[in-house]
Design a protein around this motif. Structure first.
Motif, short mmCIF file in Angstrom:
data_model
loop_
_atom_site.label_atom_id
_atom_site.label_comp_id
_atom_site.label_asym_id
_atom_site.label_seq_id
_atom_site.Cartn_x
_atom_site.Cartn_y
_atom_site.Cartn_z
N GLY A 1 1.19 -10.00 13.75
CA GLY A 1 0.04 -8.91 13.47
C GLY A 1 0.79 -8.01 12.69
N SER A 2 1.91 -7.77 12.38
CA SER A 2 2.67 -6.82 11.81
C SER A 2 2.13 -6.54 10.35
N LEU A 3 1.83 -5.28 9.87
CA LEU A 3 1.45 -5.09 8.55
C LEU A 3 2.66 -4.29 7.60
N ILE A 4 3.84 -4.14 8.46
CA ILE A 4 4.96 -3.58 7.89
C ILE A 4 6.23 -4.55 7.99
N SER A 5 7.09 -4.30 6.93
CA SER A 5 8.21 -5.01 6.83
C SER A 5 9.52 -4.36 6.27
N LEU A 6 10.64 -4.67 6.66
CA LEU A 6 11.91 -3.95 6.10
C LEU A 6 12.03 -4.96 4.69
N LEU B 1 0.90 -1.21 -0.06
CA LEU B 1 0.06 -0.19 -0.22
C LEU B 1 1.00 1.16 -0.07
N TYR B 2 1.96 1.29 0.98
CA TYR B 2 2.77 2.28 0.94
C TYR B 2 4.29 1.78 1.03
N GLU B 3 5.23 2.70 0.73
CA GLU B 3 6.65 2.38 0.88
C GLU B 3 7.12 3.51 1.74
N VAL B 4 8.16 3.46 2.53
CA VAL B 4 9.03 4.45 3.21
C VAL B 4 10.31 4.04 2.40
N GLU C 1 20.01 2.25 -0.37
CA GLU C 1 18.65 2.37 -0.07
C GLU C 1 18.12 1.40 0.77
N GLU C 2 17.18 1.85 1.56
CA GLU C 2 16.44 1.03 2.47
C GLU C 2 14.88 1.29 2.27
N ILE C 3 13.99 -0.05 2.47
CA ILE C 3 12.68 0.29 2.03
C ILE C 3 11.88 -0.61 3.01
N VAL C 4 10.98 0.06 3.75
CA VAL C 4 9.90 -0.48 4.59
C VAL C 4 8.70 -0.50 3.85
N ALA C 5 8.07 -1.51 3.68
CA ALA C 5 6.50 -1.51 2.98
C ALA C 5 5.38 -1.88 3.89
N PHE C 6 4.45 -1.17 3.63
CA PHE C 6 3.30 -1.08 4.39
C PHE C 6 2.31 -1.98 3.53
N ARG C 7 1.81 -3.32 4.05
CA ARG C 7 0.91 -4.06 3.36
C ARG C 7 -0.64 -3.54 3.60
N GLY C 8 -0.73 -2.94 4.59
CA GLY C 8 -1.90 -2.19 5.21
C GLY C 8 -1.89 -1.16 6.18
N ALA C 9 -2.77 -0.27 6.32
CA ALA C 9 -2.49 0.92 7.32
C ALA C 9 -3.87 1.07 8.23
N THR C 10 -3.34 1.14 9.50
CA THR C 10 -5.00 1.25 10.35
C THR C 10 -4.75 2.77 10.81
N GLU C 11 -5.96 3.08 11.52
CA GLU C 11 -6.20 4.36 11.80
C GLU C 11 -5.18 4.80 12.82
N GLY C 12 -4.36 5.95 12.73
CA GLY C 12 -3.67 6.49 13.86
C GLY C 12 -2.39 6.95 13.14
N GLU C 13 -1.12 7.15 13.98
CA GLU C 13 -0.18 7.72 13.58
C GLU C 13 1.22 6.89 13.43
N ASN C 14 1.85 7.14 12.15
CA ASN C 14 2.99 6.17 12.02
C ASN C 14 4.16 7.43 12.16
N ILE C 15 5.16 6.64 12.72
CA ILE C 15 6.61 7.22 12.83
C ILE C 15 7.61 6.76 12.02
N VAL C 16 8.38 7.76 11.29
CA VAL C 16 9.56 7.23 10.56
C VAL C 16 10.84 7.84 10.96
N ASN C 17 11.83 7.09 11.53
CA ASN C 17 13.14 7.74 12.01
C ASN C 17 14.25 7.08 11.04
N VAL C 18 15.22 7.77 11.39
CA VAL C 18 16.53 7.36 10.73
C VAL C 18 17.77 7.34 11.69
N HIS C 19 18.42 6.18 12.13
CA HIS C 19 19.36 6.13 13.11
C HIS C 19 20.92 5.61 12.43
#
Length: 205
Positions: A86-91, A49-52, A117-135
């Protein structure tokens, strides 16, 4: 009669031809852009659905890591690639810098893309806030490193957010952005309120 002859003498279809030619060029440009968007979507997995996407200079020896927390509370990173039950995201890819996995082996010939390049994929998104950090796992370059972090919606293809961040030393962690999704999984708000995501995974201070 002289008036009619004068009209026929100076009347020209050229302006109309020029307009039609311009319209044709615009149509070709639109079709090209639509085709480019279609090709970008085809390159993505059909269940995404989305990619970071995190990118930085391909010649950099630095090892940067994405940490993404979904609105469900699941966190993914290089040491927790699937996010747990139960996670809908993966690296999808963990880049380690030029010397480790972005260069050709000795005595081999070929071509390597000009960025890490690094990619995190969202197979779905629930209602609420998602946070994207770089370390910064490891800072080897003497100069600061600029990273680009992008949130892309896959279908229809759309760049939702793009931010650039500068990293200067090992251990740096910055929030690229947060994005809120509604009950339909659509992005409705973006902010840059700082957060730390490494501590929950035992990465230290």
């Amino acid at each position: 009669m002289n008036i009619n002859r004068g009209y026929r003498k100076f009347f020209s279809f050229r302006p109309f031809i020029d307009v039609l030619f311009c319209c044709l060029l615009m149509l070709v440009a639109i079709l090209f852009l639509l085709k480019a968007d279609e090709e970008q979507v085809k390159m993505r997995p059909p269940n995404t659905l989305y990619e970071v996407v995190l990118t930085w200079d391909g010649n950099s020896e630095d090892d940067l890591d994405l940490y993404v927390q979904a609105s469900s509370g699941h966190i993914v990173s290089f040491n927790n690639r699937e996010g747990g039950e139960g996670s809908l995201i993966s690296l999808n890819h963990d880049a380690l810098g030029k010397s480790r996995n972005n260069s050709l082996s000795v005595n081999s010939e070929g071509r390597v893309v000009g960025f890490n390049e690094e990619i995190v994929a969202f197979r779905g998104a629930t209602e609420g806030e998602n946070i994207v950090n770089v370390h910064v796992y490891s800072k080897k370059d003497e100069a600061p490193t600029e990273a680009t972090i992008t949130l892309v919606k896959i279908k229809p293809f759309k760049q939702e957010v793009m931010r650039k961040k500068i990293f200067a030393e090992t251990g740096d962690e910055k929030t690229a952005f947060r994005f809120k999704t509604d009950k339909n999984g659509e992005v409705v708000e973006v902010n840059e309120l700082s957060a730390i995501l490494t501590n929950p995974l035992g990465e230290g201070e």
